[in-house]
Design an enzyme around this catalytic site. Structure first.
Site, PDB file in Angstrom:
ATOM      1  N   TYR A  75       0.698  -1.187   0.013  1.00 29.21           N
ATOM      2  CA  TYR A  75       0.002   0.144   0.039  1.00 29.21           C
ATOM      3  C   TYR A  75       0.795   1.202  -0.117  1.00 29.21           C
ATOM      4  O   TYR A  75       0.419   2.370  -0.445  1.00 29.21           O
ATOM      5  CB  TYR A  75      -1.024   0.052   1.215  1.00 29.21           C
ATOM      6  CG  TYR A  75      -2.163  -1.141   0.851  1.00 29.21           C
ATOM      7  CD1 TYR A  75      -3.058  -0.853  -0.215  1.00 29.21           C
ATOM      8  CD2 TYR A  75      -2.180  -2.224   1.351  1.00 29.21           C
ATOM      9  CE1 TYR A  75      -4.229  -1.519  -0.686  1.00 29.21           C
ATOM     10  CE2 TYR A  75      -3.236  -3.156   1.220  1.00 29.21           C
ATOM     11  CZ  TYR A  75      -4.015  -2.910   0.191  1.00 29.21           C
ATOM     12  OH  TYR A  75      -5.119  -3.876  -0.375  1.00 29.21           O
ATOM     13  N   ARG A  78       1.483   1.844  -3.339  1.00 28.05           N
ATOM     14  CA  ARG A  78       0.253   2.340  -4.169  1.00 28.05           C
ATOM     15  C   ARG A  78       0.088   3.614  -3.977  1.00 28.05           C
ATOM     16  O   ARG A  78      -0.230   4.543  -4.783  1.00 28.05           O
ATOM     17  CB  ARG A  78      -0.784   1.436  -3.917  1.00 28.05           C
ATOM     18  CG  ARG A  78      -1.011   0.042  -4.552  1.00 28.05           C
ATOM     19  CD  ARG A  78      -1.913  -0.939  -4.347  1.00 28.05           C
ATOM     20  NE  ARG A  78      -3.344  -0.193  -5.155  1.00 28.05           N
ATOM     21  CZ  ARG A  78      -4.389  -0.689  -5.192  1.00 28.05           C
ATOM     22  NH1 ARG A  78      -4.549  -1.637  -4.480  1.00 28.05           N
ATOM     23  NH2 ARG A  78      -5.284  -0.095  -5.732  1.00 28.05           N
ATOM     24  N   GLN A 110     -14.932   2.270  -6.813  1.00 30.01           N
ATOM     25  CA  GLN A 110     -14.176   1.108  -6.226  1.00 30.01           C
ATOM     26  C   GLN A 110     -12.810   1.468  -6.164  1.00 30.01           C
ATOM     27  O   GLN A 110     -12.102   0.648  -5.466  1.00 30.01           O
ATOM     28  CB  GLN A 110     -14.515  -0.179  -7.131  1.00 30.01           C
ATOM     29  CG  GLN A 110     -15.861  -0.763  -7.316  1.00 30.01           C
ATOM     30  CD  GLN A 110     -15.790  -1.449  -8.539  1.00 30.01           C
ATOM     31  OE1 GLN A 110     -15.786  -2.730  -8.269  1.00 30.01           O
ATOM     32  NE2 GLN A 110     -16.120  -1.335  -9.714  1.00 30.01           N
ATOM     33  N   HIS A 128     -14.615   0.774  -1.522  1.00 27.50           N
ATOM     34  CA  HIS A 128     -13.444  -0.163  -1.191  1.00 27.50           C
ATOM     35  C   HIS A 128     -12.551   0.360  -0.352  1.00 27.50           C
ATOM     36  O   HIS A 128     -11.157   0.048  -0.075  1.00 27.50           O
ATOM     37  CB  HIS A 128     -12.939  -0.661  -2.224  1.00 27.50           C
ATOM     38  CG  HIS A 128     -13.709  -1.768  -2.985  1.00 27.50           C
ATOM     39  ND1 HIS A 128     -13.450  -2.253  -4.371  1.00 27.50           N
ATOM     40  CD2 HIS A 128     -14.792  -2.462  -2.729  1.00 27.50           C
ATOM     41  CE1 HIS A 128     -14.367  -3.223  -4.654  1.00 27.50           C
ATOM     42  NE2 HIS A 128     -15.240  -3.386  -3.526  1.00 27.50           N
ATOM     43  N   CYS A 136      -6.648   2.237  13.107  1.00 31.01           N
ATOM     44  CA  CYS A 136      -6.103   1.444  14.336  1.00 31.01           C
ATOM     45  C   CYS A 136      -7.150   0.084  14.363  1.00 31.01           C
ATOM     46  O   CYS A 136      -8.301   0.217  13.907  1.00 31.01           O
ATOM     47  CB  CYS A 136      -6.333   2.015  15.540  1.00 31.01           C
ATOM     48  SG  CYS A 136      -6.117   0.999  16.860  1.00 31.01           S
ATOM     49  N   GLY A 196     -15.388   1.490 -16.372  1.00 25.61           N
ATOM     50  CA  GLY A 196     -14.085   0.884 -16.199  1.00 25.61           C
ATOM     51  C   GLY A 196     -13.973   0.061 -15.227  1.00 25.61           C
ATOM     52  O   GLY A 196     -13.057   0.273 -14.307  1.00 25.61           O
ATOM     53  N   THR A 197     -15.108  -0.856 -15.235  1.00 26.13           N
ATOM     54  CA  THR A 197     -14.884  -1.993 -14.059  1.00 26.13           C
ATOM     55  C   THR A 197     -14.940  -3.333 -14.916  1.00 26.13           C
ATOM     56  O   THR A 197     -16.188  -3.493 -15.655  1.00 26.13           O
ATOM     57  CB  THR A 197     -15.745  -1.839 -13.018  1.00 26.13           C
ATOM     58  OG1 THR A 197     -15.738  -2.826 -12.295  1.00 26.13           O
ATOM     59  CG2 THR A 197     -17.053  -1.324 -13.245  1.00 26.13           C
ATOM     60  N   SER A 198     -14.355  -4.253 -14.576  1.00 20.69           N
ATOM     61  CA  SER A 198     -14.486  -5.721 -15.238  1.00 20.69           C
ATOM     62  C   SER A 198     -15.765  -6.536 -14.888  1.00 20.69           C
ATOM     63  O   SER A 198     -16.131  -7.599 -15.596  1.00 20.69           O
ATOM     64  CB  SER A 198     -13.222  -6.459 -14.919  1.00 20.69           C
ATOM     65  OG  SER A 198     -13.057  -6.407 -13.641  1.00 20.69           O
ATOM     66  N   GLU A 224     -13.911  -2.488 -23.567  1.00 17.93           N
ATOM     67  CA  GLU A 224     -14.350  -3.848 -23.701  1.00 17.93           C
ATOM     68  C   GLU A 224     -15.518  -4.223 -23.022  1.00 17.93           C
ATOM     69  O   GLU A 224     -15.585  -3.396 -21.870  1.00 17.93           O
ATOM     70  CB  GLU A 224     -13.232  -4.766 -23.462  1.00 17.93           C
ATOM     71  CG  GLU A 224     -12.671  -4.707 -22.055  1.00 17.93           C
ATOM     72  CD  GLU A 224     -11.333  -5.548 -21.519  1.00 17.93           C
ATOM     73  OE1 GLU A 224     -10.845  -6.036 -22.710  1.00 17.93           O
ATOM     74  OE2 GLU A 224     -10.904  -5.461 -20.534  1.00 17.93           O
TER      75      GLU A 224
END
Ligand code: OAD
Ligand code: ZN
Length: 250
Positions: A75, A78, A110, A128, A136, A196-198, A224
């Site tokens: 992370y 990222r 997401q 997400h 914490c 834009g999400t599968s 796609e």
């Protein structure tokens, strides 16, 4: 019924079809694809791998229990990646749409990056979690955190109780944040726009079916077809930065 499929090189007819009505209430769901053109790799695009680890092996409560240092390295990287990029035309187009629709606009993402906010989006829910928040494991209150934790000796501890601090991210096997609020918004929407999400990670991939049951208009935009393509009324094939700036109010 099969969805109507068009390309983002739109005819006048397609452009008209893509228009939203001034009294529409829009629910937008974005995925990794909306940040792809900013330079953040999608999960699919990177083969689901990071430094030879499957994403599922660093984004689970089990991974955290086994190796918090590895999880924080992931992370932290990222965070670095997200800090190095800028919002793109798709993020800005959505923020402009929010300016027009005001409280008839709701954005559920997401994505854990902050590119929507940096483009000016305000009414936004990170289902997400957020890359620039930590919490914490005991006190559970999220707080803003832009630090990098890359070695065992620098792993963060709670100032109040001394327990470990984890990324404020929803991992595989955990429940996304504020599902109740999301479903309430889905209930009032007149248009669901997914970008834009599968379409394979639930519960987000199931929103379109809920919308469909309510009989509202459902649109997907991306280069796609997603896995849940058959559930959409309209599919616009194209990159988010091409398609979204063309989405306008009638
Ligand atoms: P994926 O990587 O699974 O899918 C990315 C999608 O973006 C694909 O459908 C691509 O076709 C599309 N795409 C690529 N370039 C694009 C562009 N320029 N414009 C528009 N679309 C583009 O990512 P997600 O579906 O977002 O969850 O992944 C869903 C969840 O799975 C993530 O939030 C994450 C992941 O595991 C958690 O971490 C809990
Ligand atoms: Zn604490």
């Amino acid at each position: 019924m099969q969805p109507t499929i068009s390309t983002s090189f739109l005819s006048q007819h397609d452009r008209d079809a893509m228009k939203l009505l001034a009294n529409d209430r829009l629910f937008v769901l974005t995925g990794a694809g909306v940040s792809a053109e900013s330079g953040l790799a999608t999960f699919r695009g990177s083969g689901g791998l990071w430094n030879g680890h499957r994403v599922e092996d660093v984004a689970t409560p089990e991974a955290w229990d086994a190796d918090p240092e590895l999880v924080w390295r992931f992370y932290s990287m990222r965070r670095r990646d997200a800090l190095a990029v800028e919002p793109n035309a798709a993020h800005f187009a959505l923020a402009a749409l929010e300016d027009q629709l005001a409280d008839r606009y709701y954005l559920c993402t997401q994505n854990v990056d902050d590119l929507h906010e940096r483009a000016g989006s305000r009414n936004i829910h990170h289902m997400h979690g957020s890359l620039f928040q930590s919490r914490c494991v005991e006190c559970e209150r999220p707080f803003g955190d832009r630090s990098f934790y890359e070695t065992a000796s620098t792993l963060p501890k709670c100032r109040d109780c001394g327990s470990p601090v984890r990324p404020h991210i929803v991992w595989f096997g955990e429940i996304p944040l504020d599902m109740e609020g999301i479903y309430a918004q889905l209930d009032r929407a007149t248009v669901l726009l997914v970008i834009g999400t599968s379409g394979c990670v639930y519960p987000a991939a199931g929103f379109v079916r809920i919308a469909r049951q309510r009989g509202i208009r459902t649109i997907y935009a991306g280069p796609e077809e997603p896995e849940n393509a058959e559930a959409f009324d309209e599919i616009i094939l194209g990159a988010a930065t091409e398609v979204l700036p063309k989405l306008t109010l009638k």
